[in-house]
Design a protein around this motif. Structure first.
Motif, short mmCIF file in Angstrom:
data_model
loop_
_atom_site.label_atom_id
_atom_site.label_comp_id
_atom_site.label_asym_id
_atom_site.label_seq_id
_atom_site.Cartn_x
_atom_site.Cartn_y
_atom_site.Cartn_z
N ALA A 294 -65.13 23.38 27.41
CA ALA A 294 -65.92 24.46 27.99
C ALA A 294 -67.40 24.15 27.83
CB ALA A 294 -65.58 25.78 27.31
N THR A 295 -68.20 24.69 28.73
CA THR A 295 -69.64 24.58 28.59
C THR A 295 -70.14 25.75 27.77
OG1 THR A 295 -69.97 25.82 30.62
CG2 THR A 295 -69.88 23.42 30.80
N THR A 296 -71.31 25.60 27.17
CA THR A 296 -71.84 26.63 26.28
C THR A 296 -73.33 26.78 26.53
OG1 THR A 296 -72.54 25.18 24.50
CG2 THR A 296 -70.23 25.79 24.54
N ASP A 297 -73.95 27.70 25.78
CA ASP A 297 -75.39 27.86 25.86
C ASP A 297 -76.14 26.72 25.18
OD1 ASP A 297 -75.28 31.47 25.59
OD2 ASP A 297 -75.26 30.17 27.33
N TYR B 214 -69.83 21.18 19.74
CA TYR B 214 -70.98 20.90 20.60
C TYR B 214 -71.69 19.59 20.29
CZ TYR B 214 -70.33 25.95 21.10
OH TYR B 214 -69.80 27.20 21.29
N HIS C 252 -63.23 30.04 22.67
CA HIS C 252 -64.35 30.91 23.02
C HIS C 252 -65.69 30.16 23.00
CE1 HIS C 252 -61.63 34.37 22.65
NE2 HIS C 252 -61.17 33.78 21.55
N THR C 253 -65.68 28.88 23.30
CA THR C 253 -66.91 28.11 23.19
C THR C 253 -67.93 28.43 24.29
OG1 THR C 253 -65.76 26.27 24.29
CG2 THR C 253 -65.93 26.19 21.89
N ASN C 254 -67.56 29.25 25.27
CA ASN C 254 -68.55 29.74 26.23
C ASN C 254 -69.36 30.89 25.65
OD1 ASN C 254 -68.29 28.06 28.45
ND2 ASN C 254 -66.56 29.20 29.27
N ASP C 255 -68.86 31.48 24.56
CA ASP C 255 -69.55 32.61 23.92
C ASP C 255 -70.63 32.10 22.97
OD1 ASP C 255 -67.76 34.13 25.29
OD2 ASP C 255 -66.78 35.01 23.55
N TYR C 256 -71.46 33.02 22.54
CA TYR C 256 -72.54 32.70 21.58
C TYR C 256 -71.95 32.78 20.18
CZ TYR C 256 -77.26 33.01 19.51
OH TYR C 256 -78.41 32.80 18.79
#
Length: 394
Positions: free
Chosen positions: A66-69, A131, A171-175
């Motif tokens: 997943a992509t993240t911030d 990450y 949940h790696t798209n979450d903060y």
């Protein structure tokens, strides 16, 4: 052999073309990464009986990518075991098998002393596991592999391991992790809390059921260690969630619980930008006791360093009493842990530490010391001797 003019011209063109290719290759070559050789072990950081359950930590799969911030890794540097990317910094992790096994054995020792108590063990992963550059989250740097070494060494019949990694990776798209600090966020801690609930058969209160807020402009430990201008220009924020139950909390300096100080489970008035993680249970106190309106009779003791602070508010949703212990703090470094849980009627104990703690000698020495105490067994009351029969009258 005689070389014709056309052959000479063709050879000259070949050399010119080769020169052009070399120049272009140099111009567009990728920047070289500055990498310090990784250490062989992780560095020290300031941070009713059931069948044994040592569930393996979930390994990532292609469907969980997943992509993240976090910015894409790109170029990065490594200084003093900290990986610094464009807008974040992450502690390096390396598997230390002997120390991981020792960590498990300390918990085994405690479990044997309180066989009627339920013990949970949760090793919390860090941001680099999700990450970081691939070479610092695989192989000898694989956090799932390191966690599994500890979990496989747990042997008490009253111990359950908690797979926080397997829940968080969904949940790696979450903060879920700070970029300028080494801790997880409240959301990251919440997903670890749901892993605990899943393993223990409890219901996790949905995150949207909590009142929430945030503290802006947080720049934490990773900036302090690196002094990276990029981190300073990309601050985090600290999100918080209030427990759904009413509660009252106090902190104490000794296991006697005789000097209560008011405890704020969530602190919203912190203005110092480097201290905003102290939003959760006012940081690292020696010992805390929080009572809630949840009248189910359940009591849990959380044994932790600072990583555990963010998970405590969620536990108030499931327990009537929550005790919190930091073994490193003055006043509790020589307490008798088995005796404490017995005296206070605590039936569940959660060891929650982030993955570098088994290599932290200060924490491990403190934990080992309070575990290696024996529970005193009250002496049975002496049975009065029977009165002698009266002498016969003569």
């Amino acid at each position: 052999m005689k070389i014709t003019k056309s052959r000479r011209l063709f050879g000259t063109l070949e050399m010119l073309l080769a020169a052009v290719i070399i120049v272009l290759a140099v111009m567009f070559a990728p920047a070289k990464k500055e990498i310090t050789p990784p250490p062989t072990t992780a560095p020290e950081t300031t941070a009713p009986a059931v069948e044994t359950t040592t569930e393996a930590v979930t390994q990532p799969t292609e469907t969980q990518e997943a992509t993240t911030d976090f910015a894409q890794v790109g170029d990065y540097t490594v200084t003093n075991y900290i990986v610094v990317t464009a807008d974040s910094a992450m502690e390096m992790y390396s598997i230390a098998s002997e120390k991981l096994t020792n960590y498990a054995n300390v918990i085994n020792t405690f479990a044997a002393k309180v066989p009627d108590k339920q013990i949970y063990c949760m090793l919390a992963p860090t941001s680099i596991a999700f990450y970081g550059p691939e070479e610092y989250r695989t192989g000898s740097h694989s956090q799932p592999d390191g966690i599994n070494i500890a979990y496989s060494a747990l042997s008490g019949a009253n111990i359950k391991s908690i797979d926080a990694y397997g829940e968080i990776i969904k949940h790696t798209n979450d903060y879920i992790y700070f970029r300028t600090d080494h801790h997880w966020t409240a959301r990251g801690a919440y997903y670890a809390y749901t892993a605990l609930c899943n393993q223990t058969g409890q219901e996790a209160v949905p995150l949207e059921n909590h009142q929430s807020g945030r503290l802006d402009d947080f720049v934490g430990t990773m900036y302090r260690y690196t002094q990276s201008e990029s981190l300073l220009q990309h601050p985090d924020y600290v999100e918080y969630f209030y427990p759904v139950n009413e509660y009252e909390g106090y902190w104490f300096t000794t296991p006697a619980l005789s000097d209560p100080h008011n405890l704020r489970v969530i602190s919203t008035g912190i203005t110092e930008r480097s201290s905003k993680y102290m939003c959760f249970i006012q940081g690292d106190k020696p010992l805390e006791r929080i009572t809630t309106s949840n009248q189910n009779g359940k009591k849990i003791l959380v044994i932790k360093e600072s990583y555990g602070n963010a998970i405590v508010p969620f536990l108030l949703d499931n327990y009537q009493e929550v005790y919190v212990l930091d073994p490193r703090q003055d006043g509790v470094t020589d307490m008798n842990l088995p005796q404490f849980v017995t005296d206070n009627g605590i039936n569940e104990i959660l060891f929650i530490n982030y993955v570098l703690v088994p290599s932290n000698s200060k924490y491990m020495n403190a934990l080992t010391n309070i575990v290696n105490k024996d529970v005193s067994v009250p002496e049975a009351a002496e049975t009065p001797a029977e009165a002698p029969a009266e002498a016969p009258q003569g």
